[in-house]
Design a protein around this motif. Structure first.
Motif, PDB file in Angstrom:
ATOM      1  N   MET A 115       0.834  -1.203   0.000  1.00  0.00           N
ATOM      2  CA  MET A 115       0.000   0.000   0.000  1.00  0.00           C
ATOM      3  C   MET A 115       0.872   1.257   0.000  1.00  0.00           C
ATOM      4  SD  MET A 115      -3.579  -0.077   1.452  1.00  0.00           S
ATOM      5  CE  MET A 115      -3.650   0.099   3.202  1.00  0.00           C
ATOM      6  N   ILE A 116       0.351   2.298  -0.622  1.00  0.00           N
ATOM      7  CA  ILE A 116       1.022   3.596  -0.574  1.00  0.00           C
ATOM      8  C   ILE A 116       0.137   4.529   0.244  1.00  0.00           C
ATOM      9  CG2 ILE A 116       1.825   5.577  -1.900  1.00  0.00           C
ATOM     10  CD1 ILE A 116       2.147   3.756  -4.291  1.00  0.00           C
ATOM     11  N   ASN A 117       0.674   5.071   1.318  1.00  0.00           N
ATOM     12  CA  ASN A 117      -0.097   6.006   2.145  1.00  0.00           C
ATOM     13  C   ASN A 117       0.612   7.351   2.189  1.00  0.00           C
ATOM     14  OD1 ASN A 117      -2.225   4.182   3.115  1.00  0.00           O
ATOM     15  ND2 ASN A 117      -0.497   3.088   4.016  1.00  0.00           N
ATOM     16  N   LEU A 118      -0.019   8.344   1.552  1.00  0.00           N
ATOM     17  CA  LEU A 118       0.572   9.685   1.476  1.00  0.00           C
ATOM     18  C   LEU A 118      -0.215  10.641   2.343  1.00  0.00           C
ATOM     19  CD1 LEU A 118       0.537  10.211  -2.392  1.00  0.00           C
ATOM     20  CD2 LEU A 118       2.414   9.311  -1.020  1.00  0.00           C
ATOM     21  N   ILE A 119       0.491  11.539   3.000  1.00  0.00           N
ATOM     22  CA  ILE A 119      -0.194  12.645   3.680  1.00  0.00           C
ATOM     23  C   ILE A 119       0.086  13.897   2.866  1.00  0.00           C
ATOM     24  CG2 ILE A 119      -0.334  14.047   5.773  1.00  0.00           C
ATOM     25  CD1 ILE A 119       0.721  11.581   7.317  1.00  0.00           C
ATOM     26  N   LEU A 120      -0.981  14.532   2.385  1.00  0.00           N
ATOM     27  CA  LEU A 120      -0.827  15.817   1.706  1.00  0.00           C
ATOM     28  C   LEU A 120      -1.086  16.892   2.755  1.00  0.00           C
ATOM     29  CD1 LEU A 120      -0.120  16.779  -1.060  1.00  0.00           C
ATOM     30  CD2 LEU A 120      -2.527  16.744  -1.669  1.00  0.00           C
ATOM     31  N   PHE A 121      -0.055  17.699   2.992  1.00  0.00           N
ATOM     32  CA  PHE A 121      -0.057  18.568   4.170  1.00  0.00           C
ATOM     33  C   PHE A 121       0.041  20.032   3.751  1.00  0.00           C
ATOM     34  CE2 PHE A 121       2.171  20.319   7.972  1.00  0.00           C
ATOM     35  CZ  PHE A 121       1.271  19.904   8.932  1.00  0.00           C
ATOM     36  N   GLY A 122      -0.412  20.914   4.632  1.00  0.00           N
ATOM     37  CA  GLY A 122      -0.292  22.352   4.359  1.00  0.00           C
ATOM     38  C   GLY A 122      -1.451  23.086   4.986  1.00  0.00           C
ATOM     39  N   PRO A 123      -1.357  24.409   5.061  1.00  0.00           N
ATOM     40  CA  PRO A 123      -2.412  25.194   5.689  1.00  0.00           C
ATOM     41  C   PRO A 123      -3.709  25.148   4.889  1.00  0.00           C
ATOM     42  CG  PRO A 123      -0.779  26.627   4.666  1.00  0.00           C
ATOM     43  CD  PRO A 123      -0.256  25.234   4.549  1.00  0.00           C
ATOM     44  N   PRO A 124      -4.814  25.604   5.504  1.00  0.00           N
ATOM     45  CA  PRO A 124      -6.059  25.687   4.749  1.00  0.00           C
ATOM     46  C   PRO A 124      -5.846  26.562   3.525  1.00  0.00           C
ATOM     47  CG  PRO A 124      -6.269  26.783   6.910  1.00  0.00           C
ATOM     48  CD  PRO A 124      -4.946  26.110   6.890  1.00  0.00           C
ATOM     49  N   GLY A 125      -6.405  26.159   2.393  1.00  0.00           N
ATOM     50  CA  GLY A 125      -6.268  26.974   1.185  1.00  0.00           C
ATOM     51  C   GLY A 125      -4.959  26.763   0.448  1.00  0.00           C
ATOM     52  N   SER A 126      -4.174  25.759   0.855  1.00  0.00           N
ATOM     53  CA  SER A 126      -2.893  25.561   0.160  1.00  0.00           C
ATOM     54  C   SER A 126      -3.069  24.718  -1.097  1.00  0.00           C
ATOM     55  CB  SER A 126      -1.854  24.936   1.101  1.00  0.00           C
ATOM     56  OG  SER A 126      -2.347  23.746   1.655  1.00  0.00           O
ATOM     57  N   GLY A 127      -4.286  24.215  -1.332  1.00  0.00           N
ATOM     58  CA  GLY A 127      -4.529  23.470  -2.572  1.00  0.00           C
ATOM     59  C   GLY A 127      -4.531  21.962  -2.393  1.00  0.00           C
ATOM     60  N   LYS A 128      -4.567  21.496  -1.149  1.00  0.00           N
ATOM     61  CA  LYS A 128      -4.500  20.047  -0.902  1.00  0.00           C
ATOM     62  C   LYS A 128      -5.649  19.296  -1.581  1.00  0.00           C
ATOM     63  CE  LYS A 128      -4.788  20.383   3.649  1.00  0.00           C
ATOM     64  NZ  LYS A 128      -4.922  21.831   3.851  1.00  0.00           N
ATOM     65  N   GLY A 129      -6.870  19.816  -1.428  1.00  0.00           N
ATOM     66  CA  GLY A 129      -8.034  19.114  -1.977  1.00  0.00           C
ATOM     67  C   GLY A 129      -7.974  19.028  -3.492  1.00  0.00           C
ATOM     68  N   THR A 130      -7.662  20.160  -4.131  1.00  0.00           N
ATOM     69  CA  THR A 130      -7.567  20.214  -5.599  1.00  0.00           C
ATOM     70  C   THR A 130      -6.524  19.221  -6.098  1.00  0.00           C
ATOM     71  OG1 THR A 130      -8.043  22.566  -5.461  1.00  0.00           O
ATOM     72  CG2 THR A 130      -7.090  21.793  -7.521  1.00  0.00           C
ATOM     73  N   GLN A 131      -5.364  19.235  -5.470  1.00  0.00           N
ATOM     74  CA  GLN A 131      -4.281  18.358  -5.919  1.00  0.00           C
ATOM     75  C   GLN A 131      -4.587  16.894  -5.606  1.00  0.00           C
ATOM     76  OE1 GLN A 131      -1.800  19.236  -7.792  1.00  0.00           O
ATOM     77  NE2 GLN A 131      -2.180  21.439  -7.720  1.00  0.00           N
ATOM     78  N   ALA A 132      -5.178  16.648  -4.432  1.00  0.00           N
ATOM     79  CA  ALA A 132      -5.451  15.256  -4.035  1.00  0.00           C
ATOM     80  C   ALA A 132      -6.389  14.592  -5.034  1.00  0.00           C
ATOM     81  CB  ALA A 132      -6.040  15.208  -2.630  1.00  0.00           C
ATOM     82  N   LYS A 133      -7.355  15.360  -5.549  1.00  0.00           N
ATOM     83  CA  LYS A 133      -8.308  14.773  -6.503  1.00  0.00           C
ATOM     84  C   LYS A 133      -7.580  14.290  -7.759  1.00  0.00           C
ATOM     85  CE  LYS A 133     -12.468  17.093  -5.002  1.00  0.00           C
ATOM     86  NZ  LYS A 133     -12.152  18.374  -4.377  1.00  0.00           N
ATOM     87  N   GLN A 134      -6.595  15.081  -8.218  1.00  0.00           N
ATOM     88  CA  GLN A 134      -5.853  14.681  -9.426  1.00  0.00           C
ATOM     89  C   GLN A 134      -4.872  13.547  -9.127  1.00  0.00           C
ATOM     90  OE1 GLN A 134      -4.214  17.677 -11.925  1.00  0.00           O
ATOM     91  NE2 GLN A 134      -5.701  19.215 -11.389  1.00  0.00           N
ATOM     92  N   LEU A 135      -4.254  13.615  -7.944  1.00  0.00           N
ATOM     93  CA  LEU A 135      -3.278  12.570  -7.584  1.00  0.00           C
ATOM     94  C   LEU A 135      -3.981  11.228  -7.382  1.00  0.00           C
ATOM     95  CD1 LEU A 135      -1.149  14.640  -5.042  1.00  0.00           C
ATOM     96  CD2 LEU A 135      -0.394  13.872  -7.312  1.00  0.00           C
ATOM     97  N   GLU A 136      -5.213  11.304  -6.882  1.00  0.00           N
ATOM     98  CA  GLU A 136      -6.006  10.092  -6.647  1.00  0.00           C
ATOM     99  C   GLU A 136      -6.108   9.272  -7.936  1.00  0.00           C
ATOM    100  OE1 GLU A 136     -10.235  10.921  -5.915  1.00  0.00           O
ATOM    101  OE2 GLU A 136     -10.261   9.219  -4.546  1.00  0.00           O
TER     102      GLU A 136
END
Ligand code: AMP
Length: 191
Positions: free
Chosen positions: A1-22
Protein backbone atom coordinates in the motif's frame (compact mmCIF):
# COMPACT_ATOMS: atom_id res chain seq x y z
CA UNK A 1 0.00 0.00 0.00
CA UNK A 2 1.02 3.60 -0.57
CA UNK A 3 -0.10 6.01 2.15
CA UNK A 4 0.57 9.69 1.48
CA UNK A 5 -0.19 12.65 3.68
CA UNK A 6 -0.83 15.82 1.71
CA UNK A 7 -0.06 18.57 4.17
CA UNK A 8 -0.29 22.35 4.36
CA UNK A 9 -2.41 25.19 5.69
CA UNK A 10 -6.06 25.69 4.75
CA UNK A 11 -6.27 26.97 1.18
CA UNK A 12 -2.89 25.56 0.16
CA UNK A 13 -4.53 23.47 -2.57
CA UNK A 14 -4.50 20.05 -0.90
CA UNK A 15 -8.03 19.11 -1.98
CA UNK A 16 -7.57 20.21 -5.60
CA UNK A 17 -4.28 18.36 -5.92
CA UNK A 18 -5.45 15.26 -4.03
CA UNK A 19 -8.31 14.77 -6.50
CA UNK A 20 -5.85 14.68 -9.43
CA UNK A 21 -3.28 12.57 -7.58
CA UNK A 22 -6.01 10.09 -6.65
CA UNK A 23 -6.54 9.16 -10.28
CA UNK A 24 -2.88 9.33 -11.33
CA UNK A 25 -1.72 6.98 -8.54
CA UNK A 26 -4.95 4.99 -8.16
CA UNK A 27 -5.29 5.82 -4.47
CA UNK A 28 -8.34 6.68 -2.37
CA UNK A 29 -8.57 10.35 -1.39
CA UNK A 30 -9.63 10.77 2.24
CA UNK A 31 -10.43 14.35 3.28
CA UNK A 32 -11.63 14.60 6.88
CA UNK A 33 -13.09 18.04 6.08
CA UNK A 34 -15.16 16.53 3.22
CA UNK A 35 -16.24 13.66 5.49
CA UNK A 36 -17.42 16.15 8.13
CA UNK A 37 -19.26 18.24 5.51
CA UNK A 38 -21.01 15.08 4.28
CA UNK A 39 -22.11 14.28 7.85
CA UNK A 40 -23.29 17.87 8.36
CA UNK A 41 -25.25 17.73 5.08
CA UNK A 42 -26.99 14.59 6.30
CA UNK A 43 -27.58 16.09 9.76
CA UNK A 44 -26.09 13.02 11.47
CA UNK A 45 -25.16 13.13 15.19
CA UNK A 46 -21.49 13.24 14.14
CA UNK A 47 -22.21 16.14 11.79
CA UNK A 48 -24.06 18.06 14.45
CA UNK A 49 -21.14 17.57 16.83
CA UNK A 50 -18.58 18.75 14.26
CA UNK A 51 -20.52 21.72 12.90
CA UNK A 52 -19.90 24.29 15.63
CA UNK A 53 -16.17 23.58 15.78
CA UNK A 54 -15.87 23.89 12.00
CA UNK A 55 -17.88 27.08 11.70
CA UNK A 56 -15.65 28.72 14.30
CA UNK A 57 -12.47 27.49 12.58
CA UNK A 58 -11.53 25.21 15.50
CA UNK A 59 -10.44 21.58 15.30
CA UNK A 60 -13.04 18.89 15.89
CA UNK A 61 -11.99 16.78 18.91
CA UNK A 62 -9.49 14.01 18.15
CA UNK A 63 -11.64 11.07 19.27
CA UNK A 64 -14.44 12.06 16.86
CA UNK A 65 -12.04 12.68 13.97
CA UNK A 66 -9.95 9.55 14.45
CA UNK A 67 -12.98 7.24 14.66
CA UNK A 68 -14.42 8.70 11.46
CA UNK A 69 -11.10 8.33 9.63
CA UNK A 70 -10.71 4.70 10.69
CA UNK A 71 -14.24 3.90 9.45
CA UNK A 72 -13.44 5.42 6.06
CA UNK A 73 -10.21 3.44 5.71
CA UNK A 74 -11.91 0.21 6.83
CA UNK A 75 -14.67 0.78 4.29
CA UNK A 76 -12.02 0.75 1.50
CA UNK A 77 -10.20 -2.46 2.36
CA UNK A 78 -9.42 -3.18 -1.30
CA UNK A 79 -7.67 0.20 -1.83
CA UNK A 80 -4.11 0.31 -3.20
CA UNK A 81 -3.46 3.09 -0.70
CA UNK A 82 -4.68 6.44 0.55
CA UNK A 83 -4.05 10.15 0.17
CA UNK A 84 -4.82 11.73 3.52
CA UNK A 85 -5.88 15.36 3.11
CA UNK A 86 -6.45 17.41 6.26
CA UNK A 87 -5.48 14.51 8.51
CA UNK A 88 -3.53 14.15 10.77
CA UNK A 89 -3.77 17.66 12.27
CA UNK A 90 -2.50 16.93 15.81
CA UNK A 91 0.16 14.66 17.33
CA UNK A 92 -2.47 12.33 18.89
CA UNK A 93 -3.92 11.98 15.37
CA UNK A 94 -0.43 11.08 14.02
CA UNK A 95 0.02 8.47 16.74
CA UNK A 96 -3.46 7.06 16.15
CA UNK A 97 -2.86 6.87 12.38
CA UNK A 98 0.49 5.13 12.81
CA UNK A 99 -0.83 2.52 15.23
CA UNK A 100 -3.98 1.99 13.15
CA UNK A 101 -1.92 1.37 9.99
CA UNK A 102 0.44 -0.82 12.01
CA UNK A 103 -2.46 -3.16 12.86
CA UNK A 104 -2.75 -3.65 9.08
CA UNK A 105 1.04 -4.17 8.69
CA UNK A 106 1.12 -0.82 6.95
CA UNK A 107 2.62 2.62 7.46
CA UNK A 108 2.74 6.22 6.23
CA UNK A 109 5.14 6.36 3.26
CA UNK A 110 5.59 10.11 3.10
CA UNK A 111 4.22 13.51 4.01
CA UNK A 112 4.41 16.24 1.39
CA UNK A 113 3.72 19.81 2.47
CA UNK A 114 2.53 22.58 0.14
CA UNK A 115 4.23 25.87 0.94
CA UNK A 116 2.02 28.92 0.22
CA UNK A 117 2.24 32.59 1.36
CA UNK A 118 -0.20 33.51 4.09
CA UNK A 119 -1.78 36.45 2.23
CA UNK A 120 -2.26 34.24 -0.84
CA UNK A 121 -4.13 31.76 1.38
CA UNK A 122 -6.52 34.41 2.70
CA UNK A 123 -7.20 35.64 -0.86
CA UNK A 124 -7.79 32.09 -2.15
CA UNK A 125 -10.14 31.15 0.69
CA UNK A 126 -12.22 34.33 0.45
CA UNK A 127 -12.55 33.68 -3.29
CA UNK A 128 -13.50 30.03 -2.69
CA UNK A 129 -16.09 31.20 -0.15
CA UNK A 130 -17.93 33.13 -2.89
CA UNK A 131 -18.94 29.85 -4.54
CA UNK A 132 -18.29 26.98 -2.09
CA UNK A 133 -21.03 27.86 0.35
CA UNK A 134 -18.64 26.95 3.16
CA UNK A 135 -19.33 29.20 6.18
CA UNK A 136 -15.69 28.83 7.29
CA UNK A 137 -14.48 30.33 3.97
CA UNK A 138 -16.75 33.37 3.96
CA UNK A 139 -15.48 35.22 7.00
CA UNK A 140 -11.96 36.65 7.13
CA UNK A 141 -11.80 36.36 10.93
CA UNK A 142 -12.61 32.63 10.79
CA UNK A 143 -10.05 32.17 8.00
CA UNK A 144 -7.35 33.90 10.08
CA UNK A 145 -8.34 31.73 13.05
CA UNK A 146 -7.94 28.57 10.94
CA UNK A 147 -4.45 29.73 9.93
CA UNK A 148 -3.61 30.39 13.61
CA UNK A 149 -4.91 26.91 14.59
CA UNK A 150 -2.75 25.47 11.81
CA UNK A 151 0.35 27.21 13.16
CA UNK A 152 -0.39 26.49 16.83
CA UNK A 153 -1.65 22.92 16.63
CA UNK A 154 -0.99 21.37 13.23
CA UNK A 155 2.43 22.52 12.04
CA UNK A 156 4.05 20.10 14.56
CA UNK A 157 2.76 17.22 12.43
CA UNK A 158 5.46 18.07 9.87
CA UNK A 159 8.17 17.65 12.52
CA UNK A 160 6.64 14.40 13.78
CA UNK A 161 7.10 12.77 10.35
CA UNK A 162 10.33 14.67 9.66
CA UNK A 163 11.91 12.85 12.63
CA UNK A 164 11.05 9.64 10.79
CA UNK A 165 12.66 11.15 7.62
CA UNK A 166 9.30 11.09 5.82
CA UNK A 167 8.54 14.82 5.40
CA UNK A 168 9.29 17.03 2.40
CA UNK A 169 8.02 20.36 1.06
CA UNK A 170 7.08 21.56 -2.42
CA UNK A 171 6.38 25.08 -3.61
CA UNK A 172 2.60 25.52 -3.55
CA UNK A 173 2.58 28.79 -5.53
CA UNK A 174 1.88 28.79 -9.28
CA UNK A 175 -0.64 27.10 -11.53
CA UNK A 176 -2.49 23.91 -10.60
CA UNK A 177 -0.55 22.01 -13.28
CA UNK A 178 2.83 23.32 -12.11
CA UNK A 179 2.09 22.30 -8.54
CA UNK A 180 0.78 18.91 -9.68
CA UNK A 181 4.04 18.26 -11.56
CA UNK A 182 6.11 19.17 -8.47
CA UNK A 183 4.00 16.88 -6.30
CA UNK A 184 4.34 14.01 -8.77
CA UNK A 185 8.13 14.36 -8.72
CA UNK A 186 8.13 14.40 -4.90
CA UNK A 187 5.88 11.33 -4.72
CA UNK A 188 7.94 9.39 -7.26
CA UNK A 189 11.08 10.18 -5.27
CA UNK A 190 9.55 9.17 -1.94
CA UNK A 191 7.49 6.03 -2.47
P1 AMP B 1 -10.71 21.30 5.70
O1 AMP B 1 -11.77 20.94 4.71
O2 AMP B 1 -9.57 20.32 5.74
O3 AMP B 1 -10.24 22.73 5.56
O4 AMP B 1 -11.38 21.19 7.14
C1 AMP B 1 -12.47 22.02 7.51
C2 AMP B 1 -12.67 21.94 9.01
O5 AMP B 1 -13.00 20.59 9.39
C3 AMP B 1 -11.46 22.30 9.87
O6 AMP B 1 -11.32 23.70 10.06
C4 AMP B 1 -11.81 21.57 11.17
O7 AMP B 1 -12.82 22.27 11.89
C5 AMP B 1 -12.43 20.28 10.65
N1 AMP B 1 -11.41 19.23 10.45
C6 AMP B 1 -11.05 18.68 9.26
N2 AMP B 1 -10.08 17.76 9.45
C7 AMP B 1 -9.84 17.74 10.78
C8 AMP B 1 -8.93 17.02 11.60
N3 AMP B 1 -8.06 16.14 11.07
N4 AMP B 1 -8.94 17.26 12.94
C9 AMP B 1 -9.82 18.13 13.47
N5 AMP B 1 -10.68 18.87 12.76
C10 AMP B 1 -10.70 18.68 11.42
Amino acid sequence: MINLILFGPPGSGKGTQAKQLESKYNLVHVSTGDLFRYEIGNKTPLGLKAKEYMNAGHLVPDEVTIGMLQNKVNANSDAKGFIFDGFPRTIPQCEALDSFLDTKDDQVNCLIALDVDEEEIVTRLLKRGESSGRPDDSNEEVIRNRIKVYKDETEVVYGYYDKKKLSSTVDGMGTIDEIFDRLSVAIDENV
